[in-house]
Design an enzyme around this catalytic site. Structure first.
Site, PDB file in Angstrom:
ATOM      1  N   CYS A   1     103.214  -0.692  -2.903  1.00  0.00           N
ATOM      2  CA  CYS A   1     103.461  -2.047  -1.784  1.00  0.00           C
ATOM      3  C   CYS A   1     102.963  -3.504  -2.472  1.00  0.00           C
ATOM      4  O   CYS A   1     103.269  -4.547  -2.242  1.00  0.00           O
ATOM      5  CB  CYS A   1     102.143  -1.995   0.476  1.00  0.00           C
ATOM      6  SG  CYS A   1     102.927  -1.116   0.993  1.00  0.00           S
ATOM      7  N   HIS A   2     101.393  -2.624  -2.695  1.00  0.00           N
ATOM      8  CA  HIS A   2     101.222  -3.657  -3.683  1.00  0.00           C
ATOM      9  C   HIS A   2     100.551  -3.661  -5.451  1.00  0.00           C
ATOM     10  O   HIS A   2      99.712  -4.142  -6.226  1.00  0.00           O
ATOM     11  CB  HIS A   2      99.922  -4.827  -3.218  1.00  0.00           C
ATOM     12  CG  HIS A   2     100.250  -5.236  -1.682  1.00  0.00           C
ATOM     13  ND1 HIS A   2      99.529  -4.478  -0.624  1.00  0.00           N
ATOM     14  CD2 HIS A   2     100.989  -6.831  -1.251  1.00  0.00           C
ATOM     15  CE1 HIS A   2     100.036  -5.395  -0.164  1.00  0.00           C
ATOM     16  NE2 HIS A   2     100.498  -6.271  -0.048  1.00  0.00           N
TER      17      HIS A   2
END
Lengths: 423, 264, 184
Positions: C148-149
């Protein structure tokens, strides 16, 4: 007549609130120290507050049940079983709600019978009476939809029978039924909307109950003698006299409620509703809950068409006639203040009326029994006689009694002879 | 006929209507034998020894055709079984749990939190294996029949030869307690079909009694908690009624004596 | 209205009478409070939820160097059977390099250092990191990687690079025997 009394609360904080939102004064004026009430109310007057209490029991238990219930045909029955087995005290709350419905109707039926006996529907209480009937109709709709939610055999087939009744309406009947069902038979769309409306209607009932209490405030309580309050000697403050009496009545009522809840929780229900709904298997006998039985009997008692004699022409088919009769049984009550125009309110002073009142009670019990039986043998005939008497009572007997009955002389006042003359 | 008489008739009829309860409709079915059950009455409790034997009967006889979907293995703990035994029983069964990476159903051994597995994957398979009739799930059977426990006991012990004038259709057995008399279930409890672990003689009557005790427990596991709470609640309400009664009488005394409260 | 007030406040000789009314009100109040408890307790986890409060996992199928994902209380749990190399890598990291300073020993059980049990929820914003199954990207530190990040976790499940503030949470667990793990 009672005046609106504005007592100022002594407590500073209470006075501050009262100036901004007069809730304390409102409560005081309805059930409080400032509510003059006839001093001679008997125990038949407890059932209004009991009905209100049962409404609150149903709402609270219902909201809590809704936290665990799933309104989908695939999961409804299972979710109720989960409530009974796994949810903490789920069994208690479910049985409370199921039996609470029965006890709500018990309280309301006795409350209505009180009204019938003591002439509580007569001027100036006509609107009060009609608001009560609206509450009754809403209760029946709510209870009907509520019984469908567990999605047992009786839930499904009861829903099928009653929704099918609307097809009796000429021209638009079938369209109305399709609209109610949301499909071509009782199925998931029906269940889902019944859940939504079952959650909604009790709050509508609460609103009408508030109007009902407001109307009662305006016309003041009736009393067993049926005569108006003549002076303040006839009255006592609602608090503490009727608050403690209502509390006592509630304790007794809840003790009987507890007897059913804890020791015979399924006595008023039907075993078939512990079988999951099966659209392919019709139960041997489809019966509604006991509180609907008299109306079910009236519905089934009309087995003849109305047509042109000696021809095959049918004007009103039996099915439609039965539906009309069932609704008419309640609609006729709206006209009671005008059907019974006797100047004397209370049955206490109407000896002939009393006989017929008890005939009506017996008639309702008989219709209840008939409603639970299969429509065969002698039962349909008894049902028809019962239905005939029911309508005759309101449409023929009461108007005639009003005209021809010799009533007993009314007492001078409520207080007399109770209050000591010396004072 | 006096008013009082008529009033009494009305009240009596109401009582009769109340007691008659869900009126017995037709039913050529024979009225069930009235047995005594330990769970009956306000102080009723479950006979755990009998219910344990009933679990044995269910497991070894009934579960071949009847599911018990609302009963979970962990519920056996309330019947007095140890956690190890429960884990072992559960592990004897396989349960479908999810899909594997190929998309096929994944099987695993049963766990205490699982419901008792059904002998058939769906009602159609159940009907196909049982001459067209679906053996009902037994989780609620004791509550789903009028006078459930007595009905079940009578049914299980009541198989007999059909009377001369009764023709039982092929594949059905005659049982006078079953509505209509023709039941699809062949007599399930033959003497000695189960060997009880506690050594009790497995007569048909004994097995029927035990399995009914077990099935009543499965249908209503909270019965004992309900009776216990009921006792406390009713005791409390009795006391409250008495206290409120005297409080009410004391408050009302001046009213009954005719006192006027609004006199200036 | 004085006579009404007299009734409520009580006339002479009222002590016993007042006690009765106070007792009645008190008894009623106690009943109401006790009646309220079931309505509150019903919101607590039900029996079927509580039955899933712990989960037992069979470790015998997890070979050295392999890892599995199991669900516990609705959350994914990563169980990795670490190789000696992975354990060594985890142990040799200097504290100063860590964002959330925890030694490897604090995150495993004594004598069972080859078993790493962590909650598979990225401590940044809650995604489920990859790296459990064969072929998945294990990130720059051989542990897990959150797509995701871009948070990277090491072979002890500790955050090494990326926006996540804390190491992967270690749930309560116990070994019932050499091949059975109980989580919760």
């Amino acid at each position: 007549m009672a005046e609106w009394i504005d007592a100022k609360p002594k407590n500073k904080a209470a006075a501050w609130l009262e100036e901004r939102l007069p809730v304390i004064g409102l409560v005081n004026n309805v059930v409080g120290v400032d509510t003059p009430t006839p001093r001679n109310l008997n125990y038949w007057w407890n059932f209004g507050s009991l009905a209100g209490l049962m409404l609150m029991v149903q709402i609270i238990s219902g909201i809590v049940l809704a936290m665990h219930y799933t309104p989908n045909t695939l999961m409804a029955f299972d979710s109720v079983e989960r409530i009974m087995r796994d949810v903490n005290y789920g069994w208690l709350i479910r049985y409370m709600h199921a039996n609470g419905a029965s006890f709500f109707f018990i309280a309301v039926y006795i409350h209505i019978l009180r009204g019938l006996y003591y002439g509580s529907y007569k001027a100036p209480r006509e609107v009060l009476w009609m608001l009560g009937l609206v509450i009754f109709l809403l209760m029946m709709a709510t209870a009907f939809m509520g019984y469908v939610l567990p999605w047992g055999q009786m839930s499904f087939w009861g829903a099928t029978v009653i929704t099918n009744l609307f097809s009796a309406i000429p021209v638009v009947g079938d369209s109305i039924v399709t609209l109610l069902w949301g499909g071509f038979s009782v199925d998931n769309p029906t269940l889902n909307r019944f859940f939504s409306l079952h959650y909604l209607l009790p709050f509508v009932i609460t609103g009408v109950v508030i109007l009902h209490i407001w109307a009662k405030k305006v016309s003041d309580s009736g009393n067993p003698l049926g005569i108006d309050v003549k002076s303040s000697a006839d009255q006592i403050p609602f608090h503490p006299f009727y608050t403690v009496k209502d509390a006592f009545g509630a304790a007794v009522f809840f003790a009987i409620f507890a007897l059913f809840l804890f020791y015979m929780p399924n006595a008023l229900g039907h075993p078939d509703n512990y079988i999951p709904a099966d659209p392919l298997v019709t139960p041997g006998s489809i019966v509604p809950e006991w509180y609907f039985l008299p109306f079910y009997a009236i519905l089934r008692s009309i087995t003849f068409d109305i047509g042109i004699p000696f021809t095959d022409v049918v004007i009103i088919p039996a099915k439609l006639l039965g539906v009309i009769a069932m609704f008419a049984a309640i609609i006729v009550l709206f006209f009671l203040p005008w059907l019974d125009r006797s100047k004397v309110r209370s049955g206490k002073f109407r000896p002939m009326f009393r006989w017929f009142f008890w005939f009506l009670v017996i008639d309702m019990v008989v219709l209840t029994i008939v409603g639970g039986k299969k429509p065969e043998g002698i039962w349909p005939v008894i049902g028809l006689i019962g239905t005939a008497y029911y309508f005759a009572h309101f449409l023929i007997v009461l108007p005639l009694l009003a005209k021809f009955e010799k009533t007993l002389p009314l007492p001078e006042s409520i207080a007399n002879p109770v209050v000591k003359a010396a004072e | 006929m006096t008013m009082k008489f008529v009033k009494n008739i009305a009240i009596a009829l109401t009582a009769v209507a109340g007691l008659a309860g869900t009126a017995m409709g037709a039913g050529a079915a024979k009225h069930p034998m009235q047995m005594e059950w330990s769970f009956e009455g306000p102080t009723g409790t479950y006979d755990r020894a009998s219910a344990q034997r009933g679990w044995q009967v269910y497991q070894q006889v009934c579960s071949a055709c009847h599911s018990l979907k609302y009963f979970r293995f962990r519920n056996l703990a309330e019947l007095g079984y140890e956690e190890d035994m429960i884990k072992a029983w559960a592990a004897e069964y396989t349960v479908i749990d999810g899909v594997d990476d190929a998309g096929d159903p994944k099987e695993r051994k049963g766990l205490p939190q699982d419901a008792f597995p059904s002998p058939f994957p769906n009602p159609q398979a159940a009907a196909a294996s049982n001459g067209g009739a679906v053996p009902p799930d037994l989780s609620l059977i004791a509550k789903a029949r009028h006078d459930g426990p007595n009905y079940l006991f009578s049914l299980l012990t009541g198989y007999e030869d059909a009377p001369a004038d009764h023709e039982a259709p092929a594949g059905k057995s005659y049982n006078p307690y079953f509505p209509g008399g023709n039941i699809s279930m062949a007599p399930p409890l033959a003497e000695g079909i189960v060997e009880y672990e506690d050594g009790t003689a497995a007569t048909q009557e004994q097995m029927a009694k035990d399995v009914v005790n077990f099935l009543m427990y499965v249908a209503e596991p909270k019965l004992e908690a309900r009776h216990h709470m009921g006792l406390n609640v009713l005791l409390y309400l009795m006391i409250l009624v008495v206290v409120l009664y005297f409080s009410m009488k004391k408050i009302w005394k001046p009213v009954k004596e005719g006192k006027n409260f609004y006199k200036k | 209205m004085s006579t009404i007030n007299e009734t409520i406040e009580g006339e002479e000789g009222a002590t016993r009478r007042d006690f009765l009314h106070v007792a009645a009100t008190g008894l009623g109040g106690v009943g109401a409070v006790m009646a309220a408890w079931p309505f509150i307790d019903q919101m607590n986890p039900a029996a079927d939820t509580l039955a899933l409060a712990t989960v037992e996992v069979d470790l015998s199928a997890i070979g050295v160097g392999e890892a599995i994902k199991v669900m516990w209380q609705g959350k994914p749990i990563f169980i990795r059977h670490r190789t000696a190399k992975e354990i060594e890598e985890a142990r040799s990291v200097d504290m100063s390099e860590l964002v959330d300073k925890q030694s490897d020993a604090e995150r495993v059980q004594e004598g069972r250092a080859e078993w790493l049990v962590v909650t598979g929820i990225c401590t940044h914003l809650g995604c489920v990191p990859v790296g459990t199954s064969d072929g998945e990207d294990k990130g720059d530190f051989g542990g897990w990687f959150c797509p995701c990040h871009g948070s990277h976790y090491d072979t002890a499940g500790r955050i090494r690079k990326g926006p996540a503030p804390k190491n992967l949470a270690v749930p309560t667990y116990a070994f019932l025997n050499d091949t059975t793990l109980q989580i919760g």
